[in-house]
Scaffold this motif. Sequence first.
Motif, mmCIF file in Angstrom:
data_model
loop_
_atom_site.group_PDB
_atom_site.id
_atom_site.type_symbol
_atom_site.label_atom_id
_atom_site.label_comp_id
_atom_site.label_asym_id
_atom_site.label_seq_id
_atom_site.Cartn_x
_atom_site.Cartn_y
_atom_site.Cartn_z
ATOM 1 N N ASP A 659 -39.060 -1.885 -14.568
ATOM 2 C CA ASP A 659 -38.110 -1.326 -13.607
ATOM 3 C C ASP A 659 -36.715 -1.946 -13.744
ATOM 4 O O ASP A 659 -35.884 -1.807 -12.842
ATOM 5 C CB ASP A 659 -38.615 -1.549 -12.180
ATOM 6 N N ALA A 660 -36.481 -2.607 -14.861
ATOM 7 C CA ALA A 660 -35.204 -3.323 -15.006
ATOM 8 C C ALA A 660 -34.019 -2.369 -14.898
ATOM 9 O O ALA A 660 -33.010 -2.675 -14.247
ATOM 10 C CB ALA A 660 -35.171 -4.072 -16.330
ATOM 11 N N ALA A 661 -34.129 -1.207 -15.533
ATOM 12 C CA ALA A 661 -33.004 -0.266 -15.511
ATOM 13 C C ALA A 661 -32.750 0.216 -14.087
ATOM 14 O O ALA A 661 -31.606 0.291 -13.630
ATOM 15 C CB ALA A 661 -33.294 0.913 -16.436
ATOM 16 N N GLU A 662 -33.819 0.512 -13.360
ATOM 17 C CA GLU A 662 -33.684 0.945 -11.971
ATOM 18 C C GLU A 662 -33.046 -0.157 -11.120
ATOM 19 O O GLU A 662 -32.189 0.096 -10.275
ATOM 20 C CB GLU A 662 -35.067 1.327 -11.420
ATOM 21 N N ALA A 671 -23.745 3.562 -13.229
ATOM 22 C CA ALA A 671 -25.102 3.905 -13.662
ATOM 23 C C ALA A 671 -25.535 3.063 -14.857
ATOM 24 O O ALA A 671 -24.764 2.862 -15.801
ATOM 25 C CB ALA A 671 -25.158 5.381 -14.028
ATOM 26 N N PHE A 672 -26.747 2.575 -14.825
ATOM 27 C CA PHE A 672 -27.305 1.816 -15.940
ATOM 28 C C PHE A 672 -28.614 2.417 -16.438
ATOM 29 O O PHE A 672 -29.136 1.995 -17.468
ATOM 30 C CB PHE A 672 -27.517 0.347 -15.541
ATOM 31 N N ALA A 673 -29.115 3.401 -15.686
ATOM 32 C CA ALA A 673 -30.454 3.905 -16.016
ATOM 33 C C ALA A 673 -30.491 4.475 -17.428
ATOM 34 O O ALA A 673 -31.476 4.316 -18.136
ATOM 35 C CB ALA A 673 -30.873 4.957 -14.999
ATOM 36 N N LYS A 674 -29.411 5.101 -17.807
ATOM 37 C CA LYS A 674 -29.458 5.803 -19.092
ATOM 38 C C LYS A 674 -28.715 5.066 -20.197
ATOM 39 O O LYS A 674 -28.407 5.642 -21.237
ATOM 40 C CB LYS A 674 -28.896 7.211 -18.926
ATOM 41 N N ALA A 680 -23.891 -1.942 -24.652
ATOM 42 C CA ALA A 680 -23.502 -2.748 -23.499
ATOM 43 C C ALA A 680 -22.692 -1.886 -22.550
ATOM 44 O O ALA A 680 -22.115 -0.884 -22.960
ATOM 45 C CB ALA A 680 -22.659 -3.945 -23.941
ATOM 46 N N ARG A 681 -22.672 -2.265 -21.297
ATOM 47 C CA ARG A 681 -21.844 -1.538 -20.344
ATOM 48 C C ARG A 681 -21.229 -2.535 -19.375
ATOM 49 O O ARG A 681 -21.880 -3.477 -18.928
ATOM 50 C CB ARG A 681 -22.688 -0.512 -19.585
ATOM 51 N N GLY A 702 -33.658 -3.717 -25.179
ATOM 52 C CA GLY A 702 -34.901 -2.980 -25.406
ATOM 53 C C GLY A 702 -35.140 -2.083 -24.216
ATOM 54 O O GLY A 702 -34.368 -2.084 -23.256
ATOM 55 N N GLU A 703 -36.203 -1.348 -24.252
ATOM 56 C CA GLU A 703 -36.501 -0.423 -23.175
ATOM 57 C C GLU A 703 -36.550 -1.152 -21.835
ATOM 58 O O GLU A 703 -36.038 -0.670 -20.832
ATOM 59 C CB GLU A 703 -37.852 0.276 -23.464
#
Lengths: 982, 94, 423
Positions: A659-662, A671-674, A680-681, A702-703
């Motif tokens: 759930d790291a992206a969430e 937004a970081f989910a995608k 990098a962002r 990684g994912e």
Amino acid sequence: MSARRLDAGGRIDRTCPVSFRWDGLTYHGFNGDTLASALMANGQTVLGRSFKYHRPRGIMSAGVEESGAIVSVGAGARQEPNVKATMQELYDGLEARGQNAWPNVHFDLGAVNGLFGRFFSAGFYYKTFMGLPPFEWGRGTGLWMQYEKLIRKAAGMGAASRDADPDAYDHTHAFCDILVVGSGPAGLNAALTAAEAGRDVMLVEQDFELGGDYLNDPAAEAERAEMVAAVGRAGVRILTRTTAFGLYDCGVAGLVERVTDHLAAPDPHLPRQRFWTVRASATVLATGALERSVAFAGNDRPGVMTASAARSYLNRFGILPGQRVVIATTNDSAYGVAADLAAAGGEVTLADARDEVTSAPAGVAMRPGLAPLSTVGRRGVQGVRLATRSGNGWSQAAHEECDLLLVSGGWSPVVNLSSHRGAKPIWNGDLACFLAGPTDEPIHMAGSADGVWNREDCAASGVAAARRAMGEVVEAPAPGGWVRPIQPVYEVRLPGTKAKAFVDPQHDVIGDDVRLAHQEGFVSVEHLKRYTTLGMATDQGKMGNVIGLALMAEALGREVPAVGTTRFRPPYTPVAIGALAGRNVAGHFKPLRRTPLHDWNLRHGATMTEAGLWQRTWYFARAGETITEAYIREAATVRQTVGVCDVSSLGKIAVQGPDAAEFLNRVYTNAFAKLPIGKARYGIMLRDDGIVMDDGTTWRLGEADFLMTTTTTNAGRVMVWLEELLQTRWPYLRVHVTSVTDRWAGVSVAGPKARETIAACLELGTDISTEALPFMGVAPVTLKGGVKGLIARISFSGEQAYELYVPADQGEEMMDLLWPATEKLGGCLYGLEALGALRIEKGHVTGAELDGRMTIDDAGLGKMASSKKPYIGAALRQRPELTRADRPRLVGIFPKDRSQTFNGGALLCAKGRVSGFGEGWVTAVTHSPALGHWIGLGYIAGGHEAWAGKSVTAADPVRRGNVEVEIVSPHMFDPEGVRMHG
Amino acid sequence: MLRIACPFCGTRDHSEFSYGGDGSVTYPALDAPMQDWHDAVFLRDNICGRQVETWQHVHGCRMWLMVERDTMTHEIFSVRPAHPGLAGALEAAE
Amino acid sequence: MTRFTAWNVFWQGMTGQKGWSRQWRDPEPKAHYDVVIVGGGLHGLATAYYLAKAHGLRNIAVLEKGWIGGGNAGRNTTIVRSNYAQPGNREFYEHSLQLWENLSHELNYNVMFSQRSHIALLHSPGAIDAAARNYNTMRLTGTPDTEIWDLSKLKRAVPHLNYAPDARFPIMGAAVQKRAGTARHDAVAWGYARAADALGVDIIQNCKVDGIARGGGRITALETSRGRITAGKVAFAVAGSTSLLWQMAGLGRLPIESHKLQAFVSEPLKPLLDQVVVFGMGGAHFYISQSDKGGMVFGGDLDWYKSYAQRGNLPIVQDVAEAAMSVLPCLGRVKLLRHWSGVVDMSMDGSHFICKTPLDNLYLNAGWNYGGFKASPASGWWFADLIANDRPAPMIAPFDLKRFERGVQIDERGAGPDCKLHG
């Protein structure tokens, strides 16, 4: 006082003479002496001057309650003021002086104050010194400030050195089952009982010998020695010269151990003192009781002391403290003193103020029904007038010549430590003293600290306290134990007379002061204390408080308990600030954080600066360069070729899990989910209240694997914040965060030749072209020689730039590759100052702009706040005042006259309206090598659009004055980012 | 000195921990109305007596803890992990 | 009442001090007052004084559960300054400082306000710029006595600070307010009490409020340990215990937490430090001055955890001692005489509340954080103005309970909505 050392007796070692200096002259004493006993044996009677009236003062006690013999010890940087001579062990070469006197304690010009005593009543200074006398004309504080200078000089006691204390202090920690404070009969028995029952016991004694009251009784020496040996055998951990100065929550005690204060030539490896934090499951307070005096005229004259003190000087130090001795008592305790002094050759008269008295000891003249009324004598006491009860008051009845007057007004159990825990002392009218009140905490009073006066009962009390501390329910000896009850006397005076009868001799508080306080309505004990300063001196009222309370009770026509008592505050006796600080001073005051490249940077000419707890490179000056010249060269070099900057201190947090992206999507406004793997962002995180907390780039490795970077100063705070969110708010998110800041050494390589520089350091064939590693791309890399790391194409400087990270311990290897490659291309090392110049040119924000009060819109980054997803701070950033159009906005600033400079911290004001809060402020200023003049960043209401073409003044009245400036876009250099993407 | 019994590390001085705040606050959903957020962020019961509060064992296991403590006497009544899953697991193990 | 003058000190000295009367009466509470102020600390007493003096009210009571000035009035480190920079605070604290400057004369009570300079040490170029912003703001908003000192000027003024280049945080300069300084804290409470009492204010000690009766959106009566008292208007000035009283009035939650702040005093010394010196760096916070009696008076951060207990704990004692040694290394052999603690209202933005409340006749004065002592004259002045006129003057308009809903946080430190961070 005609004290003389006896040929035999006492605990001093007559085979071991010691020489010491007092007020510049050399004297001799013996091992086992205190400074007070040695001075007494040398016939010194005037050892100090009092606080207010500068009255001569001598030894008044033999312990911590001393109010007269307060001296300065040591010289130079080791000068220690306000040392109680009764507590200072004598050692060879000890140097001590009288204090609060000029030129000296024998002849003190300050004594002129005594002549004005009638005006110096309690609180008189609240009534004058405001304006021009006699009617206090005027306004403001000007005249008071003049008076204050004189008052400050006259006040104070000893003088502290202005040089740094050269000695070291240690901190140490301990745990025990039972902490026993005090090693008299009660304490020794408590310690032994608990230790023999298998408990881990610590025994703390402030004196340099164990025994407490045993030490004053030669007949008890065998018993003392036996007990001391027994506690040793039982495995009790013993600390002498150690004061338990405070009790704190959860059984924690603060102790201070005086390690070398008694040594002539201490081992330089030893600390002067050691501060102990002890965590005890239970505490036994066998802290004894202190004898108090009686208020009567001249009760502070040298040669007046407590009765028990005389016993101590006789039996412990082998001194007959006076030849013709009058003992004035209110209780049984002085009878033993009388007997001992008479047996030692003193001519002793015992005046017992009680109506019924016990028969006199052998060789002692008995004067029943008499109490001390006043002393006579110049430097020391030469006689005492005695009074007898007459109606409700006293009348003069007798005169006795004497050279020593001993007074026992009663005993005050030392309940200070239990009072620290909030146990309210309770007045015991039968014993005329306060006893410790009840407490739910595992604190147990023992011995005379619990009002138990007889030694056998004290021993039993100690045993009982230990057993209670071990959880047993046992009966303890009841307080008391005198044959005839005490008939307390607090003050003796003739009606209508004015004389200085001291209640608190240290602060020169007299009986009339207490009555004046009453007259003026300061009747509660807290008011009494504050108005008269009673009990505020270095003994914290150990001797005077009870008398003061009794006099107030009398004035109120009530009993002592109705007046109440003050809560005792730690420390029990004053503690050196050095001991409390321990080793955490000078360079060790706070942790120092250095990057893995710190030494490398220093070897290459870095000057460092503070950034929170970190030290970061500030600039790399070449020979003869100023800081300004250095950073301008560095910044220009970055824009022209390439520069390398240590950025290891940036916070780095591994954010991992399905759930790291969430999680990041919620933490950051954007937004970081995608975010694709390998990219990098830049992200901004807000606090709950919608104000910017921190910014930085986060890399998707990684994912389920992200590496978040934070600013240097906020790294710790952000880490705590993420942990809090995951553990308390969103426990269902499958994410783990790990601080990996220390794992990496990192550099920023920036400039048109950055790629070329780095490429020269990577394993042959590594492709970092824009195609392979585009802007904001992230990739694992291997350096020549095999060091593996991470590279990210990120730019803070606005140049083509990369951040390169390798394992911390391989940082120098990286630098040894990078630096020659950089030099070869004409590049340089650069520090924070140049980094600042580069980022200001670009309008990039740092802590100076994100100061905990600015919104994301203020900082010009509003477009980074997503409208498609919620995030922390999303709700509260919409509050009305935070969304106003005239909020300050980030802007760039040019001096109107481009040759001029201006300062960070200047206020931005509309020209001609340089007042008030202005329209904004300057956050940072640099010389821009790219633009060729000074530029700044700042905030101004409405942003640069609102100020286009308008004249603005950067007002810096505290430093530079006014400079005319123009407001421009914050993106002052390469606004399209051509260079960065190139 | 408070002594806090960390469920993971044992009893330690409170100087190893950092105080969080009122443990009874429930933070609303991220998209909840402003007023809900205002109340959660700014308003406090400020209990004099027994309260539930958060601490982090910041110089230890870094776990956030729910501590039940008297704000007048400083007596600590219970300590459990703030993370309900961990708290449940420890309870189950007992 | 005998006026306090040098002449009367002399005359009373000559005549046995018989002419001094009670500095304030000890009246029995009446059944009704026009205004009842709960809390006999500096703020409550000052409010009563200005209500009587400036607004002509006479039927006023101050209820104190213990003895006046027994709370934070007597537990602070006595620093008075106005170097606040945020709009709202800036004007308020400057006004307070101006009241301080003539307070001894105003009250005819020497509160010993010593304008000895307040010196904040600076350790980095960024810190100097941040300080300059604040001190420039002060200059341009009517506080001319502000300066930024370089190292050489600082060394001349305070030669015995730690200037060692290997100090953990080498000193680079200082921000100075010259009109700032220290005052005798107890005297302020007593001075206001005496002056208010002379104007007819009833100061009722040992009078604890145990219950609050409400009706029709108003407070109808206070149940006290000395009987039921009705009041036209009720004012709370009980920092440290604000939430308790607020909840007793049935008003729920406040943006306030009670925390304890320790203070320290050393044994008396001959003059060692002539100014107030403040240090803040690396997460540490420390301030020190010397009292006229000679004690070094100093303090630092909160104990960090919420508490209503007026006693401190060892870790902060150590932290403060470390800072003391790091700033003034000559303090090693100076001995700590006492340390104690006060319970302060820490608010969510570090600033106070002087405002109306959901109840028509109830007014609130609370949330003083570290600033209560220096604020007390202006606090009393403007609270009295609010109570008398039933509307906030512009000076205190920002300091209401709704400001967080509006999005106003008067946050000098930029610390955010966490009470404990606003020291």
